[in-house]
Design an enzyme around this catalytic site. Structure first.
Site, mmCIF file in Angstrom:
data_model
loop_
_atom_site.group_PDB
_atom_site.id
_atom_site.type_symbol
_atom_site.label_atom_id
_atom_site.label_comp_id
_atom_site.label_asym_id
_atom_site.label_seq_id
_atom_site.Cartn_x
_atom_site.Cartn_y
_atom_site.Cartn_z
ATOM 1 N N ARG A 85 0.803 -1.266 0.083
ATOM 2 C CA ARG A 85 0.017 0.043 0.076
ATOM 3 C C ARG A 85 0.791 1.274 0.074
ATOM 4 O O ARG A 85 1.939 1.321 0.493
ATOM 5 C CB ARG A 85 -0.885 -0.313 1.228
ATOM 6 C CG ARG A 85 -2.059 -0.899 1.044
ATOM 7 C CD ARG A 85 -3.187 -0.911 2.301
ATOM 8 N NE ARG A 85 -2.250 -1.264 3.490
ATOM 9 C CZ ARG A 85 -1.846 -0.643 4.545
ATOM 10 N NH1 ARG A 85 -1.752 0.708 4.208
ATOM 11 N NH2 ARG A 85 -1.154 -1.272 5.501
ATOM 12 N N TYR B 245 -1.411 -3.717 -7.115
ATOM 13 C CA TYR B 245 -1.203 -4.205 -5.952
ATOM 14 C C TYR B 245 -2.355 -4.235 -4.911
ATOM 15 O O TYR B 245 -2.678 -3.260 -4.550
ATOM 16 C CB TYR B 245 0.231 -3.887 -4.997
ATOM 17 C CG TYR B 245 0.136 -4.418 -3.689
ATOM 18 C CD1 TYR B 245 0.510 -5.542 -3.434
ATOM 19 C CD2 TYR B 245 -0.310 -3.699 -2.597
ATOM 20 C CE1 TYR B 245 0.601 -6.070 -2.430
ATOM 21 C CE2 TYR B 245 -0.351 -4.190 -1.212
ATOM 22 C CZ TYR B 245 0.059 -5.541 -1.004
ATOM 23 O OH TYR B 245 -0.072 -6.162 -0.022
ATOM 24 N N LYS C 144 -9.725 -2.467 1.540
ATOM 25 C CA LYS C 144 -9.273 -0.989 2.351
ATOM 26 C C LYS C 144 -10.128 0.043 2.081
ATOM 27 O O LYS C 144 -10.588 1.011 2.751
ATOM 28 C CB LYS C 144 -7.740 -0.723 2.393
ATOM 29 C CG LYS C 144 -7.026 -1.919 2.710
ATOM 30 C CD LYS C 144 -7.265 -2.650 4.064
ATOM 31 C CE LYS C 144 -6.307 -3.660 4.501
ATOM 32 N NZ LYS C 144 -6.105 -3.898 5.734
ATOM 33 N N HIS D 114 -10.538 -2.024 11.160
ATOM 34 C CA HIS D 114 -9.449 -3.072 10.935
ATOM 35 C C HIS D 114 -9.241 -4.130 11.820
ATOM 36 O O HIS D 114 -8.269 -4.071 12.598
ATOM 37 C CB HIS D 114 -8.297 -2.209 10.712
ATOM 38 C CG HIS D 114 -7.146 -2.648 10.031
ATOM 39 N ND1 HIS D 114 -5.736 -2.391 9.971
ATOM 40 C CD2 HIS D 114 -7.215 -3.669 9.079
ATOM 41 C CE1 HIS D 114 -5.033 -3.057 9.285
ATOM 42 N NE2 HIS D 114 -5.779 -4.012 8.670
ATOM 43 N N SER E 289 -1.517 -3.538 10.113
ATOM 44 C CA SER E 289 -1.146 -4.659 8.977
ATOM 45 C C SER E 289 0.159 -5.322 9.275
ATOM 46 O O SER E 289 1.126 -4.942 10.021
ATOM 47 C CB SER E 289 -0.851 -3.858 7.736
ATOM 48 O OG SER E 289 -2.197 -3.277 7.312
ATOM 49 N N CYS F 41 1.065 -7.653 11.871
ATOM 50 C CA CYS F 41 1.129 -7.654 13.226
ATOM 51 C C CYS F 41 0.481 -9.029 13.655
ATOM 52 O O CYS F 41 0.542 -9.112 14.742
ATOM 53 C CB CYS F 41 0.734 -6.586 13.922
ATOM 54 S SG CYS F 41 1.903 -5.167 13.503
ATOM 55 N N ASP G 198 -9.515 -9.657 8.876
ATOM 56 C CA ASP G 198 -8.890 -8.143 8.571
ATOM 57 C C ASP G 198 -10.075 -7.243 9.068
ATOM 58 O O ASP G 198 -9.389 -6.187 9.217
ATOM 59 C CB ASP G 198 -8.226 -8.292 7.219
ATOM 60 C CG ASP G 198 -7.401 -7.131 6.593
ATOM 61 O OD1 ASP G 198 -6.599 -6.647 7.837
ATOM 62 O OD2 ASP G 198 -7.501 -6.498 5.793
ATOM 63 N N ARG H 127 1.985 -12.012 -0.381
ATOM 64 C CA ARG H 127 0.603 -12.305 -0.021
ATOM 65 C C ARG H 127 0.149 -13.560 -0.644
ATOM 66 O O ARG H 127 0.401 -14.116 -1.616
ATOM 67 C CB ARG H 127 -0.171 -11.340 -0.491
ATOM 68 C CG ARG H 127 0.236 -9.933 0.467
ATOM 69 C CD ARG H 127 -0.303 -9.577 1.632
ATOM 70 N NE ARG H 127 -0.070 -8.616 2.297
ATOM 71 C CZ ARG H 127 -0.365 -8.177 3.520
ATOM 72 N NH1 ARG H 127 -1.623 -8.514 3.908
ATOM 73 N NH2 ARG H 127 0.238 -7.528 4.258
HETATM 74 O O1 SAT Z 1 -2.140 -4.757 1.079
HETATM 75 S S1 SAT Z 1 -3.412 -4.654 2.039
HETATM 76 O O2 SAT Z 1 -3.864 -3.337 2.355
HETATM 77 O O3 SAT Z 1 -4.511 -5.360 1.343
HETATM 78 C C1 SAT Z 1 -2.965 -5.722 3.323
HETATM 79 C C2 SAT Z 1 -2.835 -4.671 4.572
HETATM 80 O O4 SAT Z 1 -1.889 -3.884 4.515
HETATM 81 O O5 SAT Z 1 -3.369 -5.032 5.677
HETATM 82 MN MN MN Z 2 -5.265 -5.108 7.008
#
Ligand code: SAT
Ligand code: MN
Length: 591
Positions: A78, A206, A215, A235, A257, A259, A284, A376
């Site tokens: 991100r 991405y 998000k 979140h 993210s 963690c 998430d 991922r």
């Molecule tokens: O890349 S994402 O935003 O989907 C994953 C994350 O950062 O929590």
């Molecule tokens: Mn996330």
């Protein structure tokens, strides 16, 4: 397949048709592909993605239905600096968001999208965030020129006809437009228009930047709508703890993210927790709304997991290891010569040779990582052996506890419970965490990340705290609020807490507290486990002394911590609810 023309199956919804036509006129694709979500379509698109070189087919005997994707090396996470909240005024977006006036942003992005799909296909991806028929569910349509996005969206969301079913002849759907352009960081914008329920994303391919349901809709636009409509878009993972007697307690937990949300959502209780089970509702995002019974009810709007791969193994997350053996898209991991994949922290030792996430030859002697730290997997939730049966329930699950947590080497103890809702809001609001590879930028610096929502709050953060405080009046039986930190280290830099499955011990104390079964002592930060109701039996090299170290409060550290809270509070001062100042004063006086 149904190219060029509208699929005959689509009952024409005038608002959809009109909007798609207008975007097609702007982007000028050669073809329009209307996704219906069918199995035949998946097969067709997958085949095509392989032919186009977007996906690599992995060994179908070892990893049936699994594919491999490499993103552009400049496009791996991100990008917060390119993410904008285009509310009417800058103040509405607040000082923690980038802002540009909607009109200016539309003008800029429409110029970039003008003719951007020439020679390409525009995929019309209708999707639901939430189970069909849930009052919390939202409809979105994403127009994208990325076949990778179309295929990933069918994993991550309930994609296809089902979305038109929920929409009917209504016009209330999120309008998402995604153009890859030339994947140039100079022309990368993730722009949100909350009052129009619209998103435009350009210049990236991405995950979090382009899977617009996640998000962008579920958190940034979602939080904005949640404030307007009286609910919370967070979140947070959602899990259900089942006792040997079959009693189920649902918990939501916010961590930044990378963690360990996915690991925690799929935690497997260690052997001494005989008969205990943990079920995953989501890993998430949680949408939570007060129910008629006075409790807070939550759904996971997603239908798949987009999890960080490095460090995933049979110890850290056995359920994830099972679920990613089939029907999974891997992005930016390492590709082995036998058509399987590998990453740092895998159960298997490093392969003698493979291709790294950039496609370069890699050997164990290489200095670079084989898998990108933010590589991922995208896996449908039905692959999860511990998927909660309630994950598809339109009414959601009742939340008994909310947990906040960050990645902190010092200062923050393993666990404490907030004294009450408002204190809990303060605990969440002042959360900090070390930055990770999930966003472009430095890694390992502590930054304030209120409720793990800093990159995801679609309006002024001060108003967001006020909304949280205001929710108390709408929830007769509010969840208890807790703070956890799995990452505290000793003076030698070694983790004090074993983590992973052993986090069940903390979770059990939390559940027992919610059920009125566990003792706690009053401490300056909040309620902490009493000496006899936190089970450390069977933990190797772990004593009551280690637990005391984990729970200890260093007053010098806390002086610094509160100064750091103040920096965030100063930033959003003009919108900061006074309750947050009171809570600060109370904390200072308790310390
Ligand atoms: O890349 S994402 O935003 O989907 C994953 C994350 O950062 O929590
Ligand atoms: Mn996330």
């Amino acid at each position: 397949m149904n190219e060029q023309t509208l699929g005959h199956w689509l009952a024409p919804n005038p608002a959809v048709m009109q909007w798609v036509e207008a975007q097609a006129k702007l982007c000028a694709p050669d073809r329009i592909f209307w996704c219906d979500g069918s199995a035949a379509e998946k097969e067709y698109l997958t085949e095509r993605a392989v032919t186009e070189g977007v996906l690599v087919r992995l060994d179908q005997k070892k990893l049936p239905g699994c594919y491999y994707h490499r993103s552009n090396a400049n496009d791996v996470a991100r990008v917060e600096q390119c993410t904008y909240i285009c509310t009417e005024t800058e103040e509405d977006a607040g000082p923690t968001n980038n802002w540009l006036a909607p009109k200016a942003m539309y003008t800029k992005l429409r110029a970039l999208c003008d003719g951007a799909m020439r020679g390409r296909t525009m995929y019309v991806v209708p999707y639901l965030m939430g189970p069909l028929g849930s009052p919390l569910t939202k409809v979105g349509i994403e127009l994208t020129d990325s076949i990778y996005v179309a295929l990933s969206m069918r994993i991550m969301t309930r994609m296809g006809r089902v979305a038109y079913e929920q929409l009917g002849d209504g016009a209330e759907f999120n309008r998402g437009l995604h153009c890859m352009l030339d994947i140039n960081p100079e022309r990368r914008y993730i722009a949100h228009f909350p009052q129009d329920n619209a998103i435009i994303s350009v210049g990236s391919n991405y995950g979090g930047n382009v899977l617009l349901g996640k998000k962008c809709l579920a958190l940034r636009i979602g939080s904005y709508l949640g404030r307007r409509e009286g609910w919370l878009a967070e979140h947070m993972l959602i899990l259900g703890v089942e006792s040997p007697e079959g009693e189920k307690t649902f918990v939501a937990a916010a961590f930044p993210s990378s963690c360990g949300k996915t690991n925690f959502a799929m935690i497997v209780p260690p052997p001494q927790f005989k008969g205990w089970k943990v079920w995953t509702v989501g890993d998430d995002i949680a949408w939570m709304k007060p129910g008629p019974d006075g409790r807070l009810w939550a759904i996971n709007p997603e239908s798949g997991y987009f999890g960080a791969v490095p460090g995933t193994n049979s110890k850290s997350n056995p359920n994830a290891m099972t679920m990613i053996q089939h029907d999974t898209i891997f992005t930016n991991v390492a590709l082995k010569p036998d058509g399987t994949v590998w990453w740092e922290g895998h159960d298997d030792p490093p392969p003698a040779e493979c291709l790294d996430w950039r496609g370069n030859k890699w050997t164990p002697e290489s200095k670079e990582k084989a898998a990108h730290p933010n590589s991922r997997f995208a896996t449908p939730m039905i692959n999860n052996p511990m998927l909660a049966p309630e994950a598809d329930d339109p009414k959601g699950v009742p939340i008994s506890a909310i947990i906040f947590g960050g990645r902190r080497a010092d200062t923050l103890p393993l666990v404490y419970q907030a004294f009450n809702w408002i204190h809990g809001v303060y605990v969440g609001a002042t959360m900090g965490s070390e930055t990770t590879a999930a966003a472009v930028g430095g890694v390992g610096q502590v930054r304030r990340d209120p409720m793990a929502m800093l990159p995801f709050c679609g309006y002024n953060m001060g108003d967001y705290f006020r909304h949280w405080i205001g929710m108390r009046k709408k929830i007769k039986f509010p969840p208890r609020i807790y703070y956890v930190n799995w990452f505290r280290k000793d003076a030698e830099g070694k983790y004090l807490w074993p983590g992973f499955g052993e986090n069940m011990r903390v979770l059990k104390w939390i559940v027992d507290r919610c059920r009125g079964r566990a003792d706690a002592d009053e401490a300056p930060l909040g309620w902490v486990p009493g000496p006899h109701c936190f089970d450390i039996n069977g933990l190797p090299n772990f004593s009551r002394d280690t637990l005391a170290k984990l729970q200890s409060i260093n007053y010098e550290d806390w002086r610094r911590e509160i100064i750091s809270h103040d920096e965030l509070f100063m930033k959003i001062y003009s919108h900061l609810p006074k309750e947050m100042i009171f809570q600060r004063e109370l904390l200072v006086s308790r310390l």
